[in-house]
Design a protein around this motif. Structure first.
Motif, PDB file in Angstrom:
ATOM      1  N   MET A   1      23.201  93.138 -94.982  1.00  0.00           N
ATOM      2  CA  MET A   1      22.545  94.237 -94.301  1.00  0.00           C
ATOM      3  C   MET A   1      23.462  94.739 -93.183  1.00  0.00           C
ATOM      4  O   MET A   1      23.971  93.968 -92.387  1.00  0.00           O
ATOM      5  CB  MET A   1      21.217  93.737 -93.737  1.00  0.00           C
ATOM      6  N   ASN A   2      23.697  96.024 -93.111  1.00  0.00           N
ATOM      7  CA  ASN A   2      24.540  96.621 -92.083  1.00  0.00           C
ATOM      8  C   ASN A   2      23.706  96.940 -90.851  1.00  0.00           C
ATOM      9  O   ASN A   2      22.647  97.545 -90.954  1.00  0.00           O
ATOM     10  CB  ASN A   2      25.191  97.909 -92.581  1.00  0.00           C
ATOM     11  N   GLU A   3      24.218  96.519 -89.705  1.00  0.00           N
ATOM     12  CA  GLU A   3      23.543  96.814 -88.442  1.00  0.00           C
ATOM     13  C   GLU A   3      23.996  98.177 -87.951  1.00  0.00           C
ATOM     14  O   GLU A   3      25.175  98.495 -87.980  1.00  0.00           O
ATOM     15  CB  GLU A   3      23.902  95.741 -87.414  1.00  0.00           C
ATOM     16  N   VAL A   4      23.063  98.994 -87.519  1.00  0.00           N
ATOM     17  CA  VAL A   4      23.387 100.318 -86.999  1.00  0.00           C
ATOM     18  C   VAL A   4      23.971 100.158 -85.601  1.00  0.00           C
ATOM     19  O   VAL A   4      23.423  99.438 -84.762  1.00  0.00           O
ATOM     20  CB  VAL A   4      22.124 101.217 -86.950  1.00  0.00           C
ATOM     21  N   ILE A   5      25.122 100.797 -85.356  1.00  0.00           N
ATOM     22  CA  ILE A   5      25.776 100.715 -84.051  1.00  0.00           C
ATOM     23  C   ILE A   5      25.350 101.912 -83.208  1.00  0.00           C
ATOM     24  O   ILE A   5      25.463 103.054 -83.642  1.00  0.00           O
ATOM     25  CB  ILE A   5      27.310 100.703 -84.210  1.00  0.00           C
ATOM     26  N   ASP A   6      24.843 101.636 -82.027  1.00  0.00           N
ATOM     27  CA  ASP A   6      24.468 102.681 -81.081  1.00  0.00           C
ATOM     28  C   ASP A   6      25.748 103.139 -80.382  1.00  0.00           C
ATOM     29  O   ASP A   6      26.367 102.372 -79.648  1.00  0.00           O
ATOM     30  CB  ASP A   6      23.470 102.126 -80.063  1.00  0.00           C
ATOM     31  N   LEU A   7      26.179 104.355 -80.627  1.00  0.00           N
ATOM     32  CA  LEU A   7      27.427 104.859 -80.057  1.00  0.00           C
ATOM     33  C   LEU A   7      27.391 104.916 -78.537  1.00  0.00           C
ATOM     34  O   LEU A   7      28.428 104.965 -77.891  1.00  0.00           O
ATOM     35  CB  LEU A   7      27.775 106.222 -80.637  1.00  0.00           C
ATOM     36  N   ARG A   8      26.198 104.891 -77.958  1.00  0.00           N
ATOM     37  CA  ARG A   8      26.086 104.869 -76.500  1.00  0.00           C
ATOM     38  C   ARG A   8      26.407 103.487 -75.935  1.00  0.00           C
ATOM     39  O   ARG A   8      26.619 103.336 -74.743  1.00  0.00           O
ATOM     40  CB  ARG A   8      24.673 105.289 -76.074  1.00  0.00           C
TER      41      ARG A   8
END
Length: 95
Positions: A1-8
């Motif tokens: 499962m890929n974790e979504v990276i928060d660009l902030r």
């Protein structure tokens, strides 16, 4: 499962993590304010100053392993010199 990276907060820093702030202090993260941007706040592990705050996106803080904090503390000035040289070299590469 890929974790979504928060660009902030691309380093994924969370409360309890240690990160390097804009002044190269290792900082224990005690609070994250995510109203709009992401502001990381905490306590310096070099001199105990607080609050130490950085923008998670624009300051580009990095995580520091807990094991690395003592090495940084033993040679604080050397660490700062090395990090400034690394950032300067990286800036030249992107030009």
């Amino acid at each position: 499962m890929n974790e979504v990276i928060d660009l902030r907060n691309s380093a994924g820093i969370r409360v309890g993590d240690v990160y390097e702030d804009c002044s190269f202090h290792p900082v224990l993260c005690t609070e994250i304010d995510d109203d709009g941007g992401v502001v990381l706040s905490g306590i310096s592990l070099i001199d105990g100053s607080f609050p130490r705050s950085c923008d998670g996106q624009h300051c580009a803080p990095i995580r520091i392993p807990v094991e690395g904090v003592m090495a940084i503390k033993r040679d604080w000035e050397g660490y700062v010199r090395r990090r400034k040289a690394e950032l300067s070299a990286a800036a030249r590469e992107t030009q």
